[in-house]
Design a protein around this motif. Structure first.
Motif, mmCIF file in Angstrom:
data_model
loop_
_atom_site.group_PDB
_atom_site.id
_atom_site.type_symbol
_atom_site.label_atom_id
_atom_site.label_comp_id
_atom_site.label_asym_id
_atom_site.label_seq_id
_atom_site.Cartn_x
_atom_site.Cartn_y
_atom_site.Cartn_z
ATOM 1 N N PHE A 295 -3.774 -28.490 -20.142
ATOM 2 C CA PHE A 295 -4.063 -29.052 -21.585
ATOM 3 C C PHE A 295 -4.610 -30.356 -21.483
ATOM 4 C CE2 PHE A 295 -3.373 -30.912 -25.633
ATOM 5 C CZ PHE A 295 -3.935 -29.772 -26.572
ATOM 6 N N ILE A 296 -5.650 -30.656 -22.231
ATOM 7 C CA ILE A 296 -6.218 -31.877 -22.089
ATOM 8 C C ILE A 296 -6.774 -32.304 -23.520
ATOM 9 C CG2 ILE A 296 -8.041 -33.870 -21.473
ATOM 10 C CD1 ILE A 296 -8.110 -32.397 -18.888
ATOM 11 N N SER A 297 -6.037 -33.274 -24.321
ATOM 12 C CA SER A 297 -6.572 -33.588 -25.404
ATOM 13 C C SER A 297 -7.309 -34.951 -25.590
ATOM 14 C CB SER A 297 -5.491 -33.919 -26.535
ATOM 15 O OG SER A 297 -4.500 -34.887 -26.109
ATOM 16 N N GLY B 147 -6.665 -41.222 -27.882
ATOM 17 C CA GLY B 147 -6.330 -41.358 -26.742
ATOM 18 C C GLY B 147 -6.459 -40.230 -25.815
ATOM 19 N N ILE B 148 -6.303 -40.126 -24.537
ATOM 20 C CA ILE B 148 -6.262 -38.872 -23.773
ATOM 21 C C ILE B 148 -4.851 -38.378 -23.169
ATOM 22 C CG2 ILE B 148 -7.079 -38.122 -21.435
ATOM 23 C CD1 ILE B 148 -9.446 -39.033 -23.205
ATOM 24 N N GLY B 149 -4.537 -37.279 -23.768
ATOM 25 C CA GLY B 149 -3.324 -36.743 -23.291
ATOM 26 C C GLY B 149 -3.242 -35.628 -22.529
ATOM 27 N N THR B 150 -2.378 -35.260 -21.761
ATOM 28 C CA THR B 150 -2.417 -34.168 -20.699
ATOM 29 C C THR B 150 -1.160 -33.473 -20.657
ATOM 30 O OG1 THR B 150 -4.099 -35.400 -19.281
ATOM 31 C CG2 THR B 150 -3.686 -33.522 -18.369
ATOM 32 N N ALA B 151 -1.274 -32.278 -20.373
ATOM 33 C CA ALA B 151 0.082 -31.387 -19.862
ATOM 34 C C ALA B 151 -0.414 -30.342 -18.961
ATOM 35 C CB ALA B 151 0.645 -31.004 -20.978
ATOM 36 N N ILE B 152 0.536 -30.112 -18.090
ATOM 37 C CA ILE B 152 0.296 -29.068 -17.132
ATOM 38 C C ILE B 152 1.410 -27.644 -17.211
ATOM 39 C CG2 ILE B 152 0.021 -28.635 -14.569
ATOM 40 C CD1 ILE B 152 -0.985 -31.481 -14.221
#
Length: 251
Positions: free
Chosen positions: A200-202, A206-211
């Motif tokens: 997941f990339i927002s 800002g840039i946010g990421t989750a795997i």
């Protein structure tokens, strides 16, 4: 942190919906008696209920279990916009009941007071007890201390925000990273509901990421696994390396 078997069962039902004890035992890799004990306890607490019989595969029709949505409610607060707070009220099955937005002045005390105000406003719309508040913050969160350890756009780092908010509203408060919270929503209710592995990339201010891997949100040692905010990439003129957020802002 470790989740209890009862919580794991409820999270599973949030994702896949109504199911039988046999379905739960198969998915959770537990014995039927163990699952029955968990289910019976949750039924006594009126969190689950038996809602009818399913289709028989040759034997006795299975009893279908569903979540009891009116058992409790929860409040979600999004701190991700520099001048606006967003709040939601959901039932125990994750259904959205009410949403609200209010402005804030981007100071610690201002965000705290306006978040408490927003929570109290949402609480008035609840028809069931409020279990607690989840706050999604555009920053890094230490889950062990329930504290913001880094926040570039909001003055909340190390300010005991969760504890102070809990005292203001007399409810439990749990903090988490905004992108990771959004990824969990997609996993349980959204586009990733049918998969166990995704990124997941927002990309907002800002840039946010989750795997997610094998159905689990990767945390890493510090709870920031997959974070790319400070990843260096070539600058637009290709003469230097810039943090990815700065490079995107200059395009």
């Amino acid at each position: 942190f470790m989740l209890s078997s009862s919580v794991k069962l409820l999270l599973l039902m949030l994702r896949q919906g109504a199911c039988s004890r046999a379905d739960l035992a198969k998915t959770m890799h537990l014995s039927r008696p163990a699952v029955s004990a968990l289910v019976d306890g949750l039924i006594r607490q009126r969190i689950l209920r038996e809602s009818g019989c399913g289709v028989s595969n040759g034997g006795k029709p299975p009893i279908i279990l569903t979540l009891e949505p009116q058992r409790f409610s929860s409040i979600g607060i999004d701190i991700g916009h520099e001048s606006l707070l967003r709040g939601t009220l959901c039932d125990a099955a994750g259904n959205l009941l009410v949403s609200r937005e209010i402005p804030h002045d981007n100071s610690c005390d201002g965000i705290l007071s306006r978040t408490a105000e927003l929570a109290e406003e949402l609480k008035k719309s609840a028809n069931a007890p409020i279990a607690g508040i989840g706050v999604a913050i555009a920053g890094q969160v230490d889950h062990a201390s329930n504290e913001v350890v880094y926040c570039a756009n909001f003055p909340l780092t190390g300010r005991n925000f969760a504890q102070r908010l809990s005292l203001e509203v007399s409810m439990p408060v749990i903090l988490d990273n905004r992108a990771r919270t959004a990824a969990q929503w997609e996993y349980y209710f959204g586009a990733a509901r049918k998969t166990e592995d995704f990124i997941f990339i927002s990309a907002e201010r800002g840039i946010g990421t989750a795997i997610y891997q094998n159905g689990k949100l990767l945390q890493g040692r510090s709870g920031t696994a997959g974070e790319i905010r400070t990843l260096c990439v070539p600058s637009p003129d290709r003469t230097s390396l810039l943090p990815i957020e700065q490079a995107m802002s200059e395009k």
